[in-house]
Motif scaffolding. Structure first.
Motif, PDB file in Angstrom:
ATOM      1  N   ILE A  13       0.855  -1.189   0.000  1.00  0.00           N
ATOM      2  CA  ILE A  13       0.000   0.000   0.000  1.00  0.00           C
ATOM      3  C   ILE A  13       0.892   1.239   0.000  1.00  0.00           C
ATOM      4  N   GLY A  14       1.006   1.881  -1.149  1.00  0.00           N
ATOM      5  CA  GLY A  14       1.841   3.067  -1.282  1.00  0.00           C
ATOM      6  C   GLY A  14       3.026   2.829  -2.189  1.00  0.00           C
ATOM      7  N   GLY A  15       3.119   3.645  -3.234  1.00  0.00           N
ATOM      8  CA  GLY A  15       4.224   3.521  -4.181  1.00  0.00           C
ATOM      9  C   GLY A  15       5.262   4.607  -3.999  1.00  0.00           C
ATOM     10  N   GLY A  16       5.544   4.957  -2.737  1.00  0.00           N
ATOM     11  CA  GLY A  16       6.613   5.898  -2.438  1.00  0.00           C
ATOM     12  C   GLY A  16       7.928   5.172  -2.276  1.00  0.00           C
ATOM     13  N   ALA A  17       8.880   5.806  -1.596  1.00  0.00           N
ATOM     14  CA  ALA A  17      10.218   5.241  -1.471  1.00  0.00           C
ATOM     15  C   ALA A  17      10.229   3.875  -0.810  1.00  0.00           C
ATOM     16  N   SER A  18       9.603   3.749   0.364  1.00  0.00           N
ATOM     17  CA  SER A  18       9.638   2.463   1.065  1.00  0.00           C
ATOM     18  C   SER A  18       8.841   1.393   0.335  1.00  0.00           C
ATOM     19  N   LYS A  22       0.618   8.177 -10.492  1.00  0.00           N
ATOM     20  CA  LYS A  22       1.819   7.382 -10.756  1.00  0.00           C
ATOM     21  C   LYS A  22       2.619   7.233  -9.467  1.00  0.00           C
ATOM     22  N   VAL A  23       3.450   6.235  -9.421  1.00  0.00           N
ATOM     23  CA  VAL A  23       4.250   5.979  -8.222  1.00  0.00           C
ATOM     24  C   VAL A  23       5.458   6.918  -8.191  1.00  0.00           C
ATOM     25  N   GLY A  24       6.031   7.094  -6.999  1.00  0.00           N
ATOM     26  CA  GLY A  24       7.297   7.815  -6.868  1.00  0.00           C
ATOM     27  C   GLY A  24       7.253   9.309  -7.069  1.00  0.00           C
ATOM     28  N   ARG A  25       6.092   9.943  -6.941  1.00  0.00           N
ATOM     29  CA  ARG A  25       6.004  11.392  -7.209  1.00  0.00           C
ATOM     30  C   ARG A  25       6.837  12.205  -6.221  1.00  0.00           C
ATOM     31  N   LYS A  26       6.748  11.880  -4.942  1.00  0.00           N
ATOM     32  CA  LYS A  26       7.528  12.623  -3.948  1.00  0.00           C
ATOM     33  C   LYS A  26       9.015  12.338  -4.111  1.00  0.00           C
ATOM     34  N   LEU A  27       9.341  11.116  -4.488  1.00  0.00           N
ATOM     35  CA  LEU A  27      10.732  10.734  -4.716  1.00  0.00           C
ATOM     36  C   LEU A  27      11.365  11.601  -5.798  1.00  0.00           C
ATOM     37  N   VAL A  73       1.796  -4.847   3.018  1.00  0.00           N
ATOM     38  CA  VAL A  73       2.880  -3.981   3.477  1.00  0.00           C
ATOM     39  C   VAL A  73       2.368  -2.549   3.459  1.00  0.00           C
ATOM     40  N   LEU A  74       2.274  -1.934   4.633  1.00  0.00           N
ATOM     41  CA  LEU A  74       1.772  -0.574   4.728  1.00  0.00           C
ATOM     42  C   LEU A  74       2.926   0.416   4.566  1.00  0.00           C
ATOM     43  N   SER A  75       3.079   0.914   3.361  1.00  0.00           N
ATOM     44  CA  SER A  75       4.088   1.919   3.027  1.00  0.00           C
ATOM     45  C   SER A  75       3.369   3.205   2.641  1.00  0.00           C
ATOM     46  N   CYS A  76       2.376   3.551   3.426  1.00  0.00           N
ATOM     47  CA  CYS A  76       1.447   4.622   3.063  1.00  0.00           C
ATOM     48  C   CYS A  76       2.034   6.019   3.158  1.00  0.00           C
TER      49      CYS A  76
END
Length: 440
Positions: free
Chosen positions: A11-16, A41-46, A170-173
């Motif tokens: 859950i969450g397509g950020g860094a983690s 899309k994933v990785g926007r903050k990254l 996996v909570l990577s929210c």
């Protein structure tokens, strides 16, 4: 209602989240893996971190650069997952890195897109599925694992509902910082509904709002400074670097490093866990000079340029608008006066302001422009051998969702990578016993 069945849902397509997926792929995990990401899309903050350069780690990784209940467990984790481990991990995924003079590690390309591209290339080539525009609204543990209820939306299309059944979640929210780029904090609601304890959250690594009527006159001015925080007159911490003045706040990395304590104060009336009545920020505009040298410098300029009007006093010395603000702060409003007319008391005031202009923080900063969220899932809820929830052994908690936040310099991303890898290694080990993974 649509239905998706998988082995692992992230859950969450950020860094983690991306690192969890990449690590699962590297470990040879078979079966269906899905990333559920609320953004398009994933990785926007990254892509936005490090002003688009992505400061992904630091050569000086240490638990002393972290805060929160989870920080005490970081020391053990970093013994194995240090900066060299992470650099090698990325290199084997195709990303080359380089470090600067202060130990900050960046992609060799100097672009955050390289980090996101290499991670996604590896993830997608291993058959992992991205479900974007998908917001998880509920997690229900069951005998087979977990069942997720999601809302899916693409553009102006009507929202549809989706059920995801998985063995592991996996909570990577993420937290609440920079909601336009990443999470809006909905992960806290998900874990709260599971009865998992959350430390109250507040923004960190952000500007500090201050009450000073002269701030707007120096808006946009940047100056090398040393910025210090005091609570009830006691020194708390200080950092040097480029200070930026805004309409109603102080900004710049040196301020960001102190913002954690300022926002903690507004959230709990504490700093580093101790109660205080008031706080203030002191800005040294001439960190290269001690107080006596500053006093001699001001006196010498008064003697040398006595025939100049005061509006010209700081020309060639500091920014003109900043110099005018310093004079006004010292109570000098008639700038047509000759420099020679400065009294000893006025000279002393100017020196005192140059070496310690005091600003009173006025309120907590918002999450909108914060880089990191402080607070989150309490350390007592997480097993740090595997990043698994102690209450629900099929649910993992990592990244910014946990109660840990670091200083500027790549520390927060380093934690994201480490926690993602640890969660993936745990899941891979458990699935290997069931014949779903072959550990490489």
């Amino acid at each position: 209602m649509e239905f998706v069945k998988c082995d692992i849902v992230i859950i969450g397509g950020g860094a983690s989240g991306l690192m969890t997926a990449l690590a699962l792929a590297r470990l040879g995990v078979k079966g269906k893996i899905v990333i559920a990401e609320r953004n398009a899309k994933v990785g926007r903050k990254l892509l936005a971190t490090g002003n688009g350069r992505c400061n992904l780690s630091n050569e000086n990784i240490s638990e002393k650069f972290y805060f929160g209940t989870v920080a005490e467990y970081a020391k053990t984790i970093f013994k194995k997952y240090d900066c060299n481990y992470i650099r090698k991990y990325f290199e084997e995924a195709g990303l080359l890195t380089i470090s600067d003079s202060e130990g900050r590690i960046y992609p060799l390309s100097n672009g955050a897109s390289s980090v996101a591209d290499c991670m996604r290339n590896y993830i997608l080539s291993n058959g992992i599925t991205e479900l974007c525009n998908t917001t998880v609204t509920e997690i229900v543990p069951d005998k087979k694992g977990v069942c997720l209820t999601c809302e899916c939306r693409a553009g102006e299309q009507e929202c549809t509902r989706l059920k995801i059944s998985a063995k592991y979640a996996v909570l990577s929210c993420g937290g609440k910082a920079s909601p336009k780029l990443s999470s809006n904090g909905n992960g806290y609601g998900l874990v709260k509904n599971l009865g998992i304890d959350i430390i109250p959250v507040f923004p960190s690594l952000t500007s500090v709002s201050c009450s000073d009527k002269l701030l707007h006159t120096v808006k946009g001015v940047r100056v090398k400074s040393r910025v210090s925080l005091y609570a009830d007159g006691s020194f708390i911490d200080s950092h040097s670097g480029e200070l930026q003045f805004t309409e109603n706040s102080l900004s710049g990395i040196c301020v960001f490093q102190l913002s954690r304590f300022v926002n903690e104060y507004f959230a709990f009336k504490t700093v580093k866990g101790r109660k205080y009545r008031n706080i203030k920020v002191c800005v040294d505009l001439l960190p290269e000079y001690d107080t006596e040298s500053c006093r001699n410098l001001i006196t010498h300029r008064k003697e040398l340029f006595g025939r100049y009007e005061l509006e010209k006093f700081f020309d060639g010395f500091i920014n003109k608008r900043l110099g005018t603000a310093v004079l006004k702060k010292a109570g000098i409003t008639d700038l047509s006066r000759k420099t020679a007319t400065l009294s000893k008391a006025e000279t002393e005031k100017i020196c005192r302001i140059l070496k310690g202009w005091e600003f009173i923080p006025s309120k907590t900063s918002g999450f909108e422009n914060a880089q990191v969220t402080a607070g989150g899932v309490s350390a007592k809820e997480i097993s740090f051998d595997d990043m698994c929830s102690k209450k629900y052994r099929n649910i993992y908690i990592n990244g910014e969702l946990a109660d840990i936040d670091g200083s500027c310099g790549g520390y927060n991303l380093h934690w994201a990578w480490c926690s993602g890898i640890i969660a993936a290694e745990s899941i891979a080990g458990r699935m290997e016993k069931s014949g779903y993974a072959e550990i490489k």
